[in-house]
Design an enzyme around this catalytic site. Structure first.
Site, PDB file in Angstrom:
ATOM      1  N   SER A  31       0.825  -1.205   0.000  1.00 32.38           N
ATOM      2  CA  SER A  31       0.000   0.000   0.000  1.00 32.38           C
ATOM      3  C   SER A  31       0.860   1.255   0.000  1.00 32.38           C
ATOM      4  O   SER A  31       1.951   1.268   0.568  1.00 32.38           O
ATOM      5  CB  SER A  31      -0.888   0.004   1.258  1.00 32.38           C
ATOM      6  OG  SER A  31      -1.476   1.276   1.453  1.00 32.38           O
ATOM      7  N   TYR A  43      -1.997  -0.997  10.746  1.00 26.96           N
ATOM      8  CA  TYR A  43      -2.229  -1.556   9.396  1.00 26.96           C
ATOM      9  C   TYR A  43      -1.060  -1.186   8.480  1.00 26.96           C
ATOM     10  O   TYR A  43      -0.470  -2.063   7.842  1.00 26.96           O
ATOM     11  CB  TYR A  43      -3.545  -1.014   8.827  1.00 26.96           C
ATOM     12  CG  TYR A  43      -3.655  -1.182   7.333  1.00 26.96           C
ATOM     13  CD1 TYR A  43      -3.382  -0.121   6.473  1.00 26.96           C
ATOM     14  CD2 TYR A  43      -3.999  -2.408   6.785  1.00 26.96           C
ATOM     15  CE1 TYR A  43      -3.455  -0.277   5.105  1.00 26.96           C
ATOM     16  CE2 TYR A  43      -4.076  -2.572   5.412  1.00 26.96           C
ATOM     17  CZ  TYR A  43      -3.802  -1.490   4.574  1.00 26.96           C
ATOM     18  OH  TYR A  43      -3.860  -1.665   3.215  1.00 26.96           O
ATOM     19  N   LYS A  98       2.135  -3.522   6.539  1.00 26.93           N
ATOM     20  CA  LYS A  98       2.548  -3.508   5.128  1.00 26.93           C
ATOM     21  C   LYS A  98       4.057  -3.239   5.026  1.00 26.93           C
ATOM     22  O   LYS A  98       4.758  -3.872   4.244  1.00 26.93           O
ATOM     23  CB  LYS A  98       1.769  -2.449   4.347  1.00 26.93           C
ATOM     24  CG  LYS A  98       0.290  -2.746   4.197  1.00 26.93           C
ATOM     25  CD  LYS A  98       0.052  -4.101   3.529  1.00 26.93           C
ATOM     26  CE  LYS A  98      -1.414  -4.440   3.400  1.00 26.93           C
ATOM     27  NZ  LYS A  98      -1.637  -5.797   2.842  1.00 26.93           N
TER      28      LYS A  98
HETATM   29  C1  WQD Z   1      -9.967   8.699   1.338  1.00 31.25           C
HETATM   30  C2  WQD Z   1     -10.205  10.182   1.593  1.00 31.25           C
HETATM   31  C3  WQD Z   1     -10.509  10.724   3.915  1.00 31.25           C
HETATM   32  C4  WQD Z   1     -14.278   8.572   4.407  1.00 31.25           C
HETATM   33  C5  WQD Z   1      -6.877   3.854   3.352  1.00 31.25           C
HETATM   34  C6  WQD Z   1      -5.629   3.044   3.586  1.00 31.25           C
HETATM   35  C7  WQD Z   1      -5.120   2.514   2.265  1.00 31.25           C
HETATM   36  C8  WQD Z   1      -6.176   1.648   1.673  1.00 31.25           C
HETATM   37  C9  WQD Z   1      -7.434   2.495   1.437  1.00 31.25           C
HETATM   38  C10 WQD Z   1      -7.264  -0.351   2.494  1.00 31.25           C
HETATM   39  C11 WQD Z   1      -9.462  10.704   2.815  1.00 31.25           C
HETATM   40  C12 WQD Z   1     -11.775  11.014   3.111  1.00 31.25           C
HETATM   41  C13 WQD Z   1     -13.104   9.099   3.881  1.00 31.25           C
HETATM   42  C14 WQD Z   1     -15.331   9.433   4.779  1.00 31.25           C
HETATM   43  C15 WQD Z   1     -14.021  11.315   4.060  1.00 31.25           C
HETATM   44  N1  WQD Z   1      -6.336   0.541   2.537  1.00 31.25           N
HETATM   45  N2  WQD Z   1     -12.995  10.443   3.708  1.00 31.25           N
HETATM   46  N3  WQD Z   1     -15.171  10.791   4.588  1.00 31.25           N
HETATM   47  O1  WQD Z   1      -7.486   6.718   4.146  1.00 31.25           O
HETATM   48  O2  WQD Z   1      -6.751   7.319   1.764  1.00 31.25           O
HETATM   49  O3  WQD Z   1      -6.545   4.960   2.546  1.00 31.25           O
HETATM   50  O4  WQD Z   1      -7.848   3.059   2.717  1.00 31.25           O
HETATM   51  O5  WQD Z   1      -7.966  -0.622   1.575  1.00 31.25           O
HETATM   52  O6  WQD Z   1      -3.953   1.743   2.498  1.00 31.25           O
HETATM   53  O7  WQD Z   1      -4.637   3.900   4.125  1.00 31.25           O
HETATM   54  O8  WQD Z   1      -8.798   5.914   2.125  1.00 31.25           O
HETATM   55  O9  WQD Z   1     -11.176   5.923   1.516  1.00 31.25           O
HETATM   56  O10 WQD Z   1     -10.548   5.999   3.994  1.00 31.25           O
HETATM   57  O11 WQD Z   1     -10.176   8.010   2.576  1.00 31.25           O
HETATM   58  O12 WQD Z   1     -13.886  12.542   3.909  1.00 31.25           O
HETATM   59  O13 WQD Z   1     -16.421   9.013   5.274  1.00 31.25           O
HETATM   60  O14 WQD Z   1     -11.588  10.379   1.863  1.00 31.25           O
HETATM   61  O15 WQD Z   1     -10.281  11.757   4.863  1.00 31.25           O
HETATM   62  O16 WQD Z   1      -9.065  12.034   2.537  1.00 31.25           O
HETATM   63  P1  WQD Z   1      -7.372   6.352   2.720  1.00 31.25           P
HETATM   64  P2  WQD Z   1     -10.245   6.407   2.592  1.00 31.25           P
END
Ligand code: WQD
Length: 337
Positions: free
Chosen positions: A125, A150, A154
């Site tokens: 990741s 997590y 990785k």
């Molecule tokens: C994306 C953006 C949030 C939810 C993580 C792991 C990565 C991978 C994917 C597993 C961010 C914003 C999110 C919400 C929001 N792992 N957001 N409201 O955190 O970039 O990556 O998940 O699959 O390894 O690190 O992904 O989709 O959680 O967030 O505003 O209800 O959306 O702040 O900017 P992230 P995400």
């Protein structure tokens, strides 16, 4: 016909990769413990490709079951997806995450060593970079102290694979995913979050479907164009195809080192507000959302420099963000019928 083991092969990225493997003429055997998916995905894969993959319900934490599997199954390569992946959950259940994400990896590598198996692809990741100092992020960007258990699994996972590759002359590739989204064009497989989605896109589609009241946008005070955080959203079919490209590189012995790693993204950054606007436009609807505080541990921006992956894997993304968001919505609508 080469036979490939896909662990976690009934999961979101795993199932899409199984479809692409079968499309490319590989024979597939899946191990999944069904802890984060359902057995119906196996039938959906079969509906898409016309070929039912072999399936074993095994928990890779049970070392004897892993051994028993390899006593009965010879494989020409392994694509290892099976792992826990919820960033928030990992902070409250660290030992479960280290056992499930690393203990199982060690068992698989031990079996590869003991039976002279080769060609291992690891689901890594972009989290390993933390908040990179420079954007877009290249493979040479420094690995920073993980911000979550997590992410640490990785980072440590890559180190375990690197050391095993060197010690046992294993050929391995880690694919550092950015943000996987969307669903297969058949709308028969897609993301199946259990409980309240942590990731953005499933929360967006569940809000649009009325399952969630409104989307909370975690912060609009980031140093970005519109103040919301930026990520590199890659369609899951493009991501699946990157695994085929990596597997062929190993099988054809085109790898340049025992352990290699590649950034797998679109190379384009998209903010949360841009996602919302694109989702509303392509699906012709209004999304209910509000701006709230930043989420603990979130970084400002991450998107890939895809130069090396494009060149070395002879692979690049083909599906744009709007098509990805359209498939995500169609998939969500198919879930509520
Ligand atoms: C994306 C953006 C949030 C939810 C993580 C792991 C990565 C991978 C994917 C597993 C961010 C914003 C999110 C919400 C929001 N792992 N957001 N409201 O955190 O970039 O990556 O998940 O699959 O390894 O690190 O992904 O989709 O959680 O967030 O505003 O209800 O959306 O702040 O900017 P992230 P995400």
């Amino acid at each position: 016909m080469k036979r490939i083991l896909v662990t976690g092969g009934l999961g979101f990225i795993g199932s899409h990769t199984v479809v692409e493997l079968q499309n490319e003429g590989f024979e597939v055997v899946i191990i999944d413990n069904l802890s984060n998916t359902t057995i119906s995905v196996l039938d959906k894969i079969t509906e898409i490709t016309g070929t039912k993959p072999d399936f074993y319900q095994i928990d890779l934490k049970v070392k004897n079951d892993v051994k028993a599997f390899f006593d009965k199954n010879k494989v020409d390569g392994i694509i290892h997806f099976a792992a826990s992946k919820a960033v928030g959950e990992s902070m409250s259940k660290p030992l479960e995450y280290y056992e499930n994400n690393l203990g199982t990896l060690v068992y698989l590598l031990q079996e590869m060593k003991n039976r002279d198996l080769d060609n291992f692809i690891f689901s890594s990741s972009c989290t390993v970079y933390g908040q990179a100092d420079e954007l877009p992020i290249t493979e040479n960007a420094p690995i920073k102290a993980a911000e979550s258990v997590y992410g640490n699994t990785k980072q440590i996972g890559e180190e375990i694979i690197r050391d095993a590759s060197t010690a046992f002359n294993l050929n391995t590739i880690a694919l550092r995913y950015f943000n996987p989204i969307g669903a297969h064009p058949s709308i028969k497989i897609g993301e199946l979050p259990i409980g309240v989605p942590a990731n953005l896109i499933p929360f967006v589609t569940q809000t649009a479907a009325g399952i969630r009241k409104e989307l909370s946008v975690f912060g609009n005070d980031y140093p970005t164009e519109d103040g919301t955080a930026v990520r590199d959203y890659i369609h899951v079919v493009d991501l699946a195809k990157a695994h085929i490209a990596a597997l062929k590189r190993l099988i054809n012995k085109n790898n340049k080192k025992a352990f290699e790693y590649f950034n797998v993204g679109t190379g384009k950054g998209t903010s949360v507000l841009e996602i919302i606007k694109a989702f509303e436009k392509v699906n012709n609807l209004k999304l209910n959302y509000k701006i709230v505080e930043r989420r603990e541990g979130d970084i400002t921006a991450a998107y890939a420099d895809t130069t090396i992956a494009n060149k070395e894997l002879k692979w690049k993304t083909e599906i744009g963000i709007e098509e990805a968001l359209e498939s995500a919505w169609k998939w969500q609508q198919s879930q509520s019928v």
